[in-house]
Motif scaffolding. Structure first.
Motif, PDB file in Angstrom:
ATOM      1  N   UNK A  16       0.825  -1.159   0.260  1.00  0.00           N
ATOM      2  CA  UNK A  16       0.154  -0.444  -0.295  1.00  0.00           C
ATOM      3  C   UNK A  16       0.686   1.231   0.334  1.00  0.00           C
ATOM      4  N   UNK A  17       1.035   2.362  -1.025  1.00  0.00           N
ATOM      5  CA  UNK A  17       1.682   3.040  -1.175  1.00  0.00           C
ATOM      6  C   UNK A  17       1.440   3.906  -0.187  1.00  0.00           C
ATOM      7  N   UNK A  18      -0.161   4.053   0.160  1.00  0.00           N
ATOM      8  CA  UNK A  18      -0.690   5.277   1.492  1.00  0.00           C
ATOM      9  C   UNK A  18       0.220   4.880   3.400  1.00  0.00           C
ATOM     10  N   UNK A  38       1.301  18.112   1.486  1.00  0.00           N
ATOM     11  CA  UNK A  38       0.790  18.799   1.005  1.00  0.00           C
ATOM     12  C   UNK A  38      -1.043  18.155   1.259  1.00  0.00           C
ATOM     13  N   UNK A  39      -1.984  18.449   2.032  1.00  0.00           N
ATOM     14  CA  UNK A  39      -2.661  17.756   2.859  1.00  0.00           C
ATOM     15  C   UNK A  39      -3.723  16.731   1.302  1.00  0.00           C
ATOM     16  N   UNK A  40      -3.438  17.675   0.577  1.00  0.00           N
ATOM     17  CA  UNK A  40      -4.484  17.045  -1.078  1.00  0.00           C
ATOM     18  C   UNK A  40      -3.849  15.419  -1.296  1.00  0.00           C
ATOM     19  N   UNK A  41      -2.796  14.909  -0.337  1.00  0.00           N
ATOM     20  CA  UNK A  41      -1.283  13.744  -1.160  1.00  0.00           C
ATOM     21  C   UNK A  41      -2.182  12.794  -0.174  1.00  0.00           C
ATOM     22  N   UNK A  42      -1.985  13.020   1.110  1.00  0.00           N
ATOM     23  CA  UNK A  42      -2.946  11.941   2.553  1.00  0.00           C
ATOM     24  C   UNK A  42      -4.898  11.653   1.695  1.00  0.00           C
ATOM     25  N   UNK A  43      -5.472  13.051   0.997  1.00  0.00           N
ATOM     26  CA  UNK A  43      -6.086  12.927   0.647  1.00  0.00           C
ATOM     27  C   UNK A  43      -6.856  11.912  -0.394  1.00  0.00           C
ATOM     28  N   UNK A  44      -5.767  12.067  -1.804  1.00  0.00           N
ATOM     29  CA  UNK A  44      -5.613  10.708  -2.871  1.00  0.00           C
ATOM     30  C   UNK A  44      -6.501   9.434  -2.415  1.00  0.00           C
ATOM     31  N   UNK A  45      -7.239   9.186  -3.709  1.00  0.00           N
ATOM     32  CA  UNK A  45      -8.020   7.696  -3.474  1.00  0.00           C
ATOM     33  C   UNK A  45      -6.901   7.024  -3.651  1.00  0.00           C
ATOM     34  N   UNK A  49      -3.902   6.450  -5.009  1.00  0.00           N
ATOM     35  CA  UNK A  49      -2.622   6.656  -3.840  1.00  0.00           C
ATOM     36  C   UNK A  49      -0.756   6.983  -3.970  1.00  0.00           C
ATOM     37  N   UNK A  50      -0.938   5.852  -4.784  1.00  0.00           N
ATOM     38  CA  UNK A  50       0.309   5.371  -5.523  1.00  0.00           C
ATOM     39  C   UNK A  50       1.289   6.647  -6.354  1.00  0.00           C
ATOM     40  N   UNK A  51       0.614   7.838  -6.982  1.00  0.00           N
ATOM     41  CA  UNK A  51       0.991   9.463  -7.250  1.00  0.00           C
ATOM     42  C   UNK A  51       2.157  10.416  -6.171  1.00  0.00           C
ATOM     43  N   UNK A  52       1.399  10.021  -4.550  1.00  0.00           N
ATOM     44  CA  UNK A  52       1.755  10.635  -3.759  1.00  0.00           C
ATOM     45  C   UNK A  52       2.661   9.458  -3.348  1.00  0.00           C
ATOM     46  N   UNK A  53       2.824   8.662  -3.528  1.00  0.00           N
ATOM     47  CA  UNK A  53       4.336   7.579  -3.227  1.00  0.00           C
ATOM     48  C   UNK A  53       5.557   7.806  -4.160  1.00  0.00           C
ATOM     49  N   UNK A  54       4.777   8.599  -5.802  1.00  0.00           N
ATOM     50  CA  UNK A  54       6.085   8.647  -6.297  1.00  0.00           C
ATOM     51  C   UNK A  54       6.712  10.550  -5.897  1.00  0.00           C
TER      52      UNK A  54
END
Length: 129
Positions: A16-18, A38-45, A49-54
């Motif tokens: 899980x990237x989250x 950025x808060x929106x990264x924690x709120x990715x579906x 969520x893998x986008x946030x990990x990148x």
């Protein structure tokens, strides 16, 4: 059969990237005034969520490179704004499929790991590791 159940039960937590995200209310000993994720990264579906990990891995690699390029490790150098990392992601990976995102994350992880010790030495000198 029990082994298969183990893998099914643990698979989401293993990949899980989250799990790589930082809680918004986390307090830090080193550079406590660093820009928050950025808060929106924690709120990715979960699908995105893998986008946030990148983005987080881009940030890590860029911050180490910033330290090395500057030859010093102030908090501002080690923990810059997230803006450049998000922009790099948007310019290069927005719309990429999961396999491309995995490759990107691994590439940035390799870059970060390659330069980590050099950045760490400078940051230890400054008391920011």
């Amino acid at each position: 059969m029990p082994l298969l159940l183990f893998f099914i039960a643990t698979a989401p937590s293993v990949v899980s990237p989250q799990s790589t995200t930082t809680p918004l209310d986390q307090e830090y000993e080193v550079c406590p005034d660093r820009p928050p994720l950025p808060e929106w990264i924690n709120n990715l579906s979960s699908r995105d969520a893998f986008q946030g990990a990148v983005i987080q891995m881009i940030y890590r690699a860029q911050s180490y490179q910033n330290v090395i390029d500057a030859g010093e490790c102030s908090c501002a150098t080690r923990f810059p704004s997230w803006k450049d990392s998000v922009q790099r992601f948007n310019d290069n990976y927005l719309g990429a499929d999961r396999n491309d995102l995995q490759d990107a994350r691994e590439d940035y992880r390799a870059q970060a790991n390659e330069i980590r010790n050099a950045a760490k030495a400078l940051c230890e000198e400054a008391g920011n590791w």
